[in-house]
Design a protein around this motif. Structure first.
Motif, PDB file in Angstrom:
ATOM      1  N   GLY A  16       0.800  -1.225   0.000  1.00 39.57           N
ATOM      2  CA  GLY A  16       0.000   0.000   0.000  1.00 39.57           C
ATOM      3  C   GLY A  16       0.830   1.270   0.000  1.00 39.57           C
ATOM      4  O   GLY A  16       1.782   1.416  -0.778  1.00 39.57           O
ATOM      5  N   ASP A  17       0.483   2.200   0.909  1.00 35.29           N
ATOM      6  CA  ASP A  17       1.164   3.501   0.962  1.00 35.29           C
ATOM      7  C   ASP A  17       2.656   3.355   1.226  1.00 35.29           C
ATOM      8  O   ASP A  17       3.481   4.089   0.658  1.00 35.29           O
ATOM      9  N   GLU A  18       3.017   2.412   2.094  1.00 38.85           N
ATOM     10  CA  GLU A  18       4.437   2.223   2.422  1.00 38.85           C
ATOM     11  C   GLU A  18       5.227   1.762   1.209  1.00 38.85           C
ATOM     12  O   GLU A  18       6.388   2.153   1.017  1.00 38.85           O
ATOM     13  N   ALA A  19       4.606   0.945   0.331  1.00 38.61           N
ATOM     14  CA  ALA A  19       5.278   0.503  -0.893  1.00 38.61           C
ATOM     15  C   ALA A  19       5.552   1.693  -1.803  1.00 38.61           C
ATOM     16  O   ALA A  19       6.627   1.783  -2.416  1.00 38.61           O
ATOM     17  N   ASN A  20       4.591   2.610  -1.898  1.00 38.86           N
ATOM     18  CA  ASN A  20       4.789   3.804  -2.727  1.00 38.86           C
ATOM     19  C   ASN A  20       5.872   4.718  -2.139  1.00 38.86           C
ATOM     20  O   ASN A  20       6.674   5.301  -2.871  1.00 38.86           O
TER      21      ASN A  20
ATOM     22  N   HIS B 188      12.262  -5.329  -5.099  1.00 43.38           N
ATOM     23  CA  HIS B 188      13.085  -4.852  -3.991  1.00 43.38           C
ATOM     24  C   HIS B 188      12.215  -4.829  -2.721  1.00 43.38           C
ATOM     25  O   HIS B 188      11.119  -4.260  -2.723  1.00 43.38           O
ATOM     26  N   ARG B 189      12.690  -5.438  -1.646  1.00 43.86           N
ATOM     27  CA  ARG B 189      11.902  -5.568  -0.425  1.00 43.86           C
ATOM     28  C   ARG B 189      12.464  -4.683   0.682  1.00 43.86           C
ATOM     29  O   ARG B 189      13.682  -4.608   0.872  1.00 43.86           O
ATOM     30  N   VAL B 190      11.588  -4.008   1.394  1.00 46.39           N
ATOM     31  CA  VAL B 190      12.015  -3.164   2.516  1.00 46.39           C
ATOM     32  C   VAL B 190      11.396  -3.692   3.804  1.00 46.39           C
ATOM     33  O   VAL B 190      10.225  -4.104   3.827  1.00 46.39           O
ATOM     34  N   GLN B 191      12.188  -3.705   4.857  1.00 46.10           N
ATOM     35  CA  GLN B 191      11.718  -4.085   6.188  1.00 46.10           C
ATOM     36  C   GLN B 191      12.021  -2.925   7.136  1.00 46.10           C
ATOM     37  O   GLN B 191      13.189  -2.608   7.389  1.00 46.10           O
ATOM     38  N   ARG B 192      10.953  -2.279   7.632  1.00 48.48           N
ATOM     39  CA  ARG B 192      11.133  -1.135   8.517  1.00 48.48           C
ATOM     40  C   ARG B 192       9.797  -0.777   9.171  1.00 48.48           C
ATOM     41  O   ARG B 192       8.754  -1.313   8.807  1.00 48.48           O
ATOM     42  N   VAL B 193       9.844   0.157  10.116  1.00 43.00           N
ATOM     43  CA  VAL B 193       8.634   0.669  10.737  1.00 43.00           C
ATOM     44  C   VAL B 193       8.130   1.829   9.883  1.00 43.00           C
ATOM     45  O   VAL B 193       8.793   2.867   9.790  1.00 43.00           O
ATOM     46  N   PRO B 194       6.992   1.670   9.214  1.00 39.90           N
ATOM     47  CA  PRO B 194       6.493   2.742   8.339  1.00 39.90           C
ATOM     48  C   PRO B 194       6.100   3.976   9.145  1.00 39.90           C
ATOM     49  O   PRO B 194       5.765   3.882  10.339  1.00 39.90           O
ATOM     50  N   VAL B 195       6.104   5.125   8.514  1.00 36.91           N
ATOM     51  CA  VAL B 195       5.693   6.367   9.185  1.00 36.91           C
ATOM     52  C   VAL B 195       4.221   6.303   9.558  1.00 36.91           C
ATOM     53  O   VAL B 195       3.766   7.017  10.453  1.00 36.91           O
ATOM     54  N   THR B 196       3.476   5.432   8.875  1.00 39.20           N
ATOM     55  CA  THR B 196       2.041   5.305   9.154  1.00 39.20           C
ATOM     56  C   THR B 196       1.744   4.312  10.282  1.00 39.20           C
ATOM     57  O   THR B 196       0.599   4.170  10.705  1.00 39.20           O
TER      58      THR B 196
ATOM     59  N   GLN C  64       2.142   1.596  16.235  1.00 41.92           N
ATOM     60  CA  GLN C  64       2.554   0.719  17.346  1.00 41.92           C
ATOM     61  C   GLN C  64       4.016   0.252  17.230  1.00 41.92           C
ATOM     62  O   GLN C  64       4.435  -0.638  17.955  1.00 41.92           O
ATOM     63  N   GLY C  65       4.769   0.845  16.294  1.00 48.86           N
ATOM     64  CA  GLY C  65       6.196   0.553  16.202  1.00 48.86           C
ATOM     65  C   GLY C  65       6.545  -0.792  15.618  1.00 48.86           C
ATOM     66  O   GLY C  65       7.651  -1.303  15.831  1.00 48.86           O
ATOM     67  N   ARG C  66       5.618  -1.414  14.883  1.00 46.52           N
ATOM     68  CA  ARG C  66       5.882  -2.727  14.312  1.00 46.52           C
ATOM     69  C   ARG C  66       6.618  -2.614  12.973  1.00 46.52           C
ATOM     70  O   ARG C  66       6.342  -1.716  12.182  1.00 46.52           O
ATOM     71  N   VAL C  67       7.535  -3.551  12.749  1.00 45.47           N
ATOM     72  CA  VAL C  67       8.256  -3.605  11.469  1.00 45.47           C
ATOM     73  C   VAL C  67       7.342  -4.221  10.409  1.00 45.47           C
ATOM     74  O   VAL C  67       6.737  -5.277  10.636  1.00 45.47           O
ATOM     75  N   HIS C  68       7.223  -3.547   9.270  1.00 46.31           N
ATOM     76  CA  HIS C  68       6.424  -4.049   8.154  1.00 46.31           C
ATOM     77  C   HIS C  68       7.338  -4.430   6.990  1.00 46.31           C
ATOM     78  O   HIS C  68       8.448  -3.915   6.876  1.00 46.31           O
ATOM     79  N   THR C  69       6.840  -5.311   6.136  1.00 45.48           N
ATOM     80  CA  THR C  69       7.562  -5.681   4.917  1.00 45.48           C
ATOM     81  C   THR C  69       6.747  -5.229   3.712  1.00 45.48           C
ATOM     82  O   THR C  69       5.558  -5.560   3.616  1.00 45.48           O
TER      83      THR C  69
END
Length: 355
Positions: free
Chosen positions: A117-121, A178-186, A189-194
């Motif tokens: 979603g937004d984090e991918a963009n 390309h894959r990113v693993q991080r805590v999105p700005v959105t 609760q501080g969870r790491v998203h992929t």
């Protein structure tokens, strides 16, 4: 190998002779093509000439080994020349590896937000900035052809032309998911998203490489989209072109001129159709060619950008660097050099690099 080298020298000399003929000198296209062909052989011919000169010197040094007064000096010279001969032979083997004819070309790069979603963009926007910094560091020129901004930042899609010396030779390995693993700005609760974004790199092609019939095109014009205010173009300058036979759709809205947008869209269409044609040709000769970008699912990846661990991993060659912050600022050279080294190793072994 040496029989092949002798044939290359013969071909080189034949080209030199051809390039002195008046009928060639008066034909620009023939002159250009033959000059490039000669230039492509020049490094091999020069290195082979050096090899033969050292080989001759080595034979001369060996011929005086029986002389008691010169033996010690001759032995040292034989050792030095033998090592140099082996080194040059290795260089010749590398020079004889078939070159990718597209290596010297400019590229079209397409980056899309995929899964997430937004984090991918947002990540697609981060990748675009990374490549922008890398292009700047190499003295290349980057020109945005088309972009669709994400609602929370970044881009759902962005296409750009990158021009410079040997751009494709370095960026051709970037096609894939390309894959990113991080805590999105959105994330609250501080969870790491992929999330993932896809990158597609295509070499620029000239008009003569592929023919596009005007009757096969559906051309639409519309208002350019933007963030609002003065950045919105209120005239119908944006262009969308559909290639009816293949269903390929391209668009351009970065210029205020409809004509310029159409030119850029046509250039992008030509490159996409050419890339598709090359893929089909590879399949026809029996090559199992993986899709360059896949579907963008989280499981499909060529590279992972792990922010918590400041690590970037290229999964094709199992190569990691613990400096993600520098990579995102355009310091891609260590990764790209590792990919080039592995590609060369495989070619010397008679294998192909698979992304």
């Amino acid at each position: 190998m040496f029989e092949r080298l002798d044939n290359i020298v013969q071909k080189y000399e034949e080209l030199k002779l051809e390039l002195t003929k008046p009928e060639i000198l008066n034909d620009y296209n023939k002159l250009k093509n033959l000059s490039k062909e000669q230039s492509d052989l020049e490094d091999i011919v020069n290195k082979y000439t050096e090899y033969k000169e050292i080989e001759k010197a080595l034979e001369e040094a060996k011929s005086v080994l029986d002389d008691p007064e010169l033996k010690e000096m001759a032995e040292a010279e034989v050792e030095e020349l033998t090592n140099k001969l082996a080194s040059i032979k290795s260089e010749l083997e590398i020079l004889l590896v078939p070159k990718d004819e597209n290596d010297g070309k400019n590229v079209i790069m397409e980056i899309r937000g995929a899964a997430g979603g937004d984090e991918a963009n947002i990540f697609a926007g981060d990748l675009f900035r990374m490549y922008s910094y890398y292009a700047e560091a190499n003295g290349w020129k980057l020109e945005v052809l088309n972009s669709i901004e994400g609602t929370s930042g970044g881009f759902s899609q962005i296409e750009c032309m990158i021009k410079g010396d040997n751009v494709y030779s370095k960026l051709k390995y970037e096609s894939g998911s390309h894959r990113v693993q991080r805590v999105p700005v959105t994330e609250t609760q501080g969870r790491v998203h992929t999330s993932t974004a896809t990158v597609l790199v295509m070499p620029e092609v000239e008009d003569v490489d592929i023919e596009i019939k005007e009757s096969d095109l559906k051309i639409d014009v519309f208002h350019s989209s933007g963030a609002g205010g003065q950045s919105v173009n209120t005239s119908n300058s944006a262009v969308r072109i559909t290639h009816i036979p293949t269903g390929v759709v391209v668009g351009c809205q970065t210029e205020r001129s409809q004509l310029k947008n159409k030119e850029n869209a046509m250039r992008l269409l030509r490159i996409k159709l050419h890339d598709d044609m090359m893929q089909k040709q590879a399949q026809e000769v029996g090559a199992e060619r993986k899709s360059k970008i896949g579907t963008g699912d989280r499981s499909e990846k060529i590279r992972t950008y792990n922010y918590p661990q400041n690590r970037v991993t290229d999964h094709r060659i199992n190569f990691s660097v613990m400096e993600l912050d520098r990579v995102m600022n355009g310091h891609l050279e260590p990764i790209i050099e590792a990919l080039i080294t592995e590609d060369m190793r495989l070619k010397l072994a008679g294998e192909n690099f698979n992304s």
